[in-house]
Scaffold this active site. Structure first.
Site, PDB file in Angstrom:
ATOM      1  N   GLU A  57       0.839  -1.214   0.000  1.00 29.44           N
ATOM      2  CA  GLU A  57       0.000   0.000   0.000  1.00 29.44           C
ATOM      3  C   GLU A  57       0.867   1.256   0.000  1.00 29.44           C
ATOM      4  O   GLU A  57       0.637   2.186  -0.769  1.00 29.44           O
ATOM      5  CB  GLU A  57      -0.926  -0.021   1.221  1.00 29.44           C
ATOM      6  N   LYS A 111     -17.772  24.966  -0.878  1.00 31.73           N
ATOM      7  CA  LYS A 111     -19.102  25.024  -0.297  1.00 31.73           C
ATOM      8  C   LYS A 111     -19.196  24.126   0.932  1.00 31.73           C
ATOM      9  O   LYS A 111     -18.513  23.107   1.034  1.00 31.73           O
ATOM     10  CB  LYS A 111     -20.135  24.564  -1.336  1.00 31.73           C
TER      11      LYS A 111
END
Length: 981
Positions: free
Chosen positions: A72, A864
């Site tokens: 990973e 936002k």
């Protein structure tokens, strides 16, 4: 709930979508069998993607522990198409993005976000993780250091230590027994001794397990579904399909010989806890009925008749939690956790007996359909009125859900209870028995009384058979026994579950930011309805602003104890409210007490009235036993911070202690905590309730009359104090220009090897323009700092850069490194060397790169709000710091937009550069157990060097920044707002 066709070409069942969700979805299966969920959200300003691969550390080779986790890490470090080691992180950083990944038992998840205009490019770089990663030898040798450092950080973490200990208790033949993180021993030294080429093993692991048919991809952007589909088809069709069958591990890791054991554990933190650990069948296929949700609801209840209420009444426990603790494809575990008092530890077998008496109650009562329906209603409401999350969090979860739920339930499966299935509940309940349990008891008092040591993290423990006495107790446990006197029973019907979800509309309501609804000398009430998300939810935050809570160490601990005891008195009704999706909390802040309420608006006012009534009277009823239990709980919490928190947390604490004038030490708090009495608490409560300035924000689904009604409850109870309230002063130490201030100290935990440097470059109070420069500089310096000091130099696993705010408005640029290899002075010098070199990098930045960063930071400030909670937090931040600058982010965005490279360089040269005219440096240096010799050497003498020997003396010798000027808020008054007389 609405339904949407899966994709229009694959013939999937319709996807269940929340009624409040306006996004479009499509499920696509590529020719290589990679299943993708595409999410089109025209309103989003952040795009995101996540890939969840059906392989985890269960698939590690037996001779290379931690290989899945290491793989990973390595996928971030270059591919054939994008060979630069930091191409991915650099691209994301320049374009407002971030990334992360994690490795579990059977899954590995990779995820990122980025500004919407750069999704295609980010996806292409991301996609190469799974197509043709490089696994370069040089990168491997350095990244092993990062994994080893990560493992070292876990050495003193009770969570990780307990997890590994539980794994060591199972069969050695089961992959759950494995060490999953990896370190030098398993990834470097061991393979070298055995003649194993780690690079070859990484390549083989990736080739074997990273197959498109066991991957699930979730992508969210503002593009149309067709555009998103074109992207993923073009990029991810190249992922190789090996036609893998997901691995199965069908046997339960815990065999009969591993169970019915008591394990005494020595923790790092000052704590006492009990965990009853029950292996059981897999539950993933039971998601439609979620039987363990039913069990955790009843066993973890905190109201009348509950296990926890009984334990608190006996003085045996402070907290209880329970639920699914491990979930795998072929098995799972269920845990019941209790935070014990000293008396609870002394009577731990009686505590276990109480739990089994309640389990007997569940068995004898049979499954209750009304309980299921109640929890089902709340769960279904939760999905129906689901708030949006950050895109990166959303896709991360969804990619994982795609492995677990049928296609039509990918979105609804985690939330909804679809069907009542009493047989499944009874089956799962049958696993909660003594012969299928491991009893973990954790306490520092076991130190020196154990004979075993866990291999990987060195946890000291003792394992024995569960005593015959406890077996007899639990077999005979019965909730109807006279010893319980009817105190154990099922919860009562919850009358706080909402039934009215009407959306309020008010044509005259404030739309862009809160307005003052009511005001007097002793209070101010702000209101803004929800005109953005249109959900039946309401947030209310109240601040009892007072200097009383931080004026002295005694006042500070009294405030903490006051909040904790108030919580105890409210739990009888506040827990039921939380089950119904109506949450409340009290918290101590530096300048008073805050009250938070959030959830469905219909019955929030009922909860508020009960909270305020309790707040006004509970101190008259406090008994000695409760008072002493809470004192002991807080004493353990303070001691636990010293012994169990990460060293970097200790460094941050010391930095705050030096810079904040009214900050008190943990040791002072412990001393005062031991001395306070109930009379002190009553006097504190009386003064707090009568001398605070009250400021309240009501935000969400409420009309003006409803907001005023909520406000009146606060005003009636808390708003009639003296008009001459002493408001707290958040004073901050002002470091001298061109000064280098160093504070060295030994780590509080004498066994922790990690060292820390925290460098604070104080800028001071900033106007919007200077704040914009600081925010921009932090943005552009963060990724190069991480790449140089973490990826290339491998100084430590934790390398962090951020903006620090002291008090209300004093800004600093902060650098922090935690290392198990290097001492704090060396880490300090490496940060300085990086900053010196970065000045050249900054000066030579191209116009295009600079503009790219400007756009990223501008978009960051204009991002936002994703949900009502984010919007509330944005308003509350500027109310609580008394700047009332509701359009601050828009102003910052405007200033960032016009930044020039020369102005940023000038800012760097003034505040950050080694020879800056206004450079004010504080270096906090923590020395772990591995570098005590370096600590003894002292600090090399330099011009303008100030060695801080005594924090109090240093603070007295320094000036303090002036208080920020008060802000005139009269312009924010609503027309018709009441100014009470």
């Amino acid at each position: 709930m609405r339904m949407m066709n899966g994709n229009g070409v694959d013939g999937h069942k319709s996807l269940e979508i929340s009624a409040s969700d306006n996004r479009d979805y499509r499920i696509v299966t590529l020719e290589n069998d990679l299943k993708c969920l595409l999410i089109s959200d025209p309103e989003t300003d952040k795009a995101a993607a996540a890939m969840d691969v059906r392989v985890g550390y269960f698939s590690d080779p037996d001779n290379i522990a931690g290989l899945a986790h290491f793989c990973e890490h390595m996928l971030f470090m270059g591919s054939k198409k994008y060979p630069s080691e930091n191409e991915y992180k650099s691209f994301l950083s320049k374009n407002g993005g971030s990334s992360n990944a994690f490795t579990g038992t059977e899954y590995t998840n990779f995820h990122f976000d980025v500004n919407v205009d750069y999704l295609r490019e980010a996806l292409d770089i991301f996609g190469q993780f799974f197509i043709e990663p490089l696994f370069l030898e040089d990168s491997i040798s350095r990244e092993i250091c990062a994994v080893n450092s990560e493992s070292s950080n876990y050495l003193k973490s009770d969570g990780w230590r307990t997890y590994q200990l539980q794994k060591s208790m199972c069969s050695e033949n089961h992959p759950f027994h494995k060490f999953n993180v990896g370190n030098f021993e398993t990834l470097r030294d061991g393979p070298e001794e055995k003649g194993i080429c780690l690079r070859d093993e990484l390549i083989a692991f990736h080739r074997k397990y990273y197959s498109s048919n066991i991957m699930r991809l979730a992508v969210l952007g503002n593009n149309s579904l067709n555009e998103l589909e074109e992207m993923v088809v073009d990029i991810f069709s190249k992922v190789n399909n090996k036609n893998n069958t997901p691995q199965s591990f069908p046997t339960n890791p815990y065999l009969p010989e591993h169970l019915s054991k008591r394990v005494n554990v020595v923790p790092m933190r000052e704590s006492r806890s009990l965990e009853l650990f029950f292996p059981m069948r897999e539950v993933q296929t039971l998601y439609r009925s979620k039987p363990t949700h039913y069990l955790s609801h009843l066993l973890g209840h905190e109201g009348q008749g509950s296990i926890l209420a009984f334990l608190k009444n006996r003085g045996w426990g402070n907290e209880l939690s329970c639920g699914q603790s491990r979930t795998c494809k072929d098995w799972s575990t269920f845990s019941i956790n209790v935070e014990l008092t000293d008396e609870g530890l002394n009577n731990v077998e009686e505590v276990v007996e109480v739990i089994f008496a309640y389990i007997e109650l569940l068995n004898s009562s049979g499954t209750q359909e009304w309980v299921f329906k109640e929890t089902s209603d709340v769960a279904n409401f939760s999905f129906r009125f689901l708030s949006k999350r950050r895109p990166i969090d959303y896709v991360t979860s969804i990619a994982g859900y795609m492995h677990l739920y049928d296609d039509q339930h990918i979105l609804s499966g985690p939330y909804r209870l679809f069907e009542y299935h009493p047989d499944s509940i009874e089956e799962c309940l049958s696993f909660l028995k003594l012969s299928n349990m491991i009893m973990f008891v954790s306490a520092t008092s076991f130190e020196g009384k154990t004979s075993r040591k866990e291999k990987w993290y060195g946890t000291d423990y003792e394992k024995n058979e569960i005593s015959d006495q406890l077996i007899t107790r639990c077999k005979q446990a019965n909730s109807k026994d006279h010893k319980y006197d009817g105190a154990l029973h099922l919860p009562i019907v919850n009358d706080l579950i909402a039934t009215d979800f009407e959306i309020k509309e008010d044509a005259d309501a404030p739309l862009s930011f809160p307005r003052i609804l009511m005001e007097q000398d002793t209070y101010r009430i702000w209101w803004k309805p929800d005109n953005v998300f249109k959900l039946p939810k309401l947030n209310v935050i109240a601040h009892m602003r007072s200097c009383l809570t931080s004026s002295t160490p005694k006042a500070n601990v009294l405030a903490v104890v006051w909040v904790q005891i108030l919580d105890e008195y409210c739990i009888e009704f506040s827990y039921n409210a939380s089950v119904a999706g109506l949450h409340s909390a009290f918290s101590c802040v530096s300048d008073g007490i805050e009250i938070h309420l959030s959830g469905y608006n219909q019955k929030l006012e009922i909860l508020l009235k009960k909270l305020l009534e309790t707040m006004m009277t509970f101190c008259d009823e406090v008994d000695v036993d409760l008072f002493e239990r809470i004192k002991d709980k807080m004493l353990k919490k303070y001691s636990s911070f010293l012994t169990g928190s990460q060293p970097y947390q200790h460094a941050i604490y010391v930095g705050d202690l030096i810079l904040e004038a009214n900050k008190h030490t943990i040791f002072q708090k412990i001393e005062e905590l031991e001395k306070i009495c109930i009379a002190d608490l009553k006097a504190f409560s009386s003064e707090l309730l009568s001398t605070s300035f009250l400021e309240v924000l009501v935000h969400g689904n409420s009309s003006v009359s409803e907001a005023r009604s909520i406000a009146n409850h606060f005003v009636e109870k808390l708003g009639s104090g003296s008009a001459h309230v002493n408001l707290p002063e958040e004073r901050v130490i002002q470091l001298k220009d061109e000064s280098l201030n160093v504070y060295k100290f030994r780590g509080f935990n004498e066994t922790n090897v990690n060292n820390v440097v925290e460098i604070i470059l104080q800028v001071g109070p900033t106007d919007i323009r200077e704040n914009a420069k600081l925010a921009f500089l932090k943005h552009i310096i963060q990724e190069p700092c991480f790449d140089e000091l973490r990826t290339k130099e491998q100084l430590g696993y934790i390398v962090h850069t951020s903006i620090k705010t002291s008090g209300d408005n004093i800004k600093s640029l902060l650098f922090l490194i935690q290392s198990d290899l290097y001492d704090a002075s060396f880490l300090n010098d490496r940060v300085e060397a990086f900053l010196e070199g970065y000045r050249t990098t900054l000066a030579s930045m191209s116009d295009d790169e600079f503009k790219s960063h400007v756009n990223a930071v501008e978009q960051l400030f204009l991002e936002k709000d994703k949900n009502l909670g984010e919007e509330t937090s944005r308003y509350w931040n500027v109310i609580s710091n008394r700047s009332y600058n509701f359009d601050r982010y828009q102003k910052l965005a405007s200033e960032v937009k016009v930044l020039s490279l020369s102005s940023v360089l000038a800012f760097f040269d003034k505040y950050i550069s080694l020879h800056g005219s206004h450079r004010k440096k504080l270096s906090i240096q923590l020395y772990g157990s591995s570098k005590q010799d370096e600590f003894e050497k002292g600090v090399e003498a330099k011009d303008d060097l100030i060695v801080i020997d005594h924090i109090d003396e240093f603070k007295r010798s320094c000036s303090q920044y002036p208080l920020q000027e008060s802000v005139d808020v009269s312009a924010y008054k609503m027309i018709g707002a009441r100014k009470e007389k």
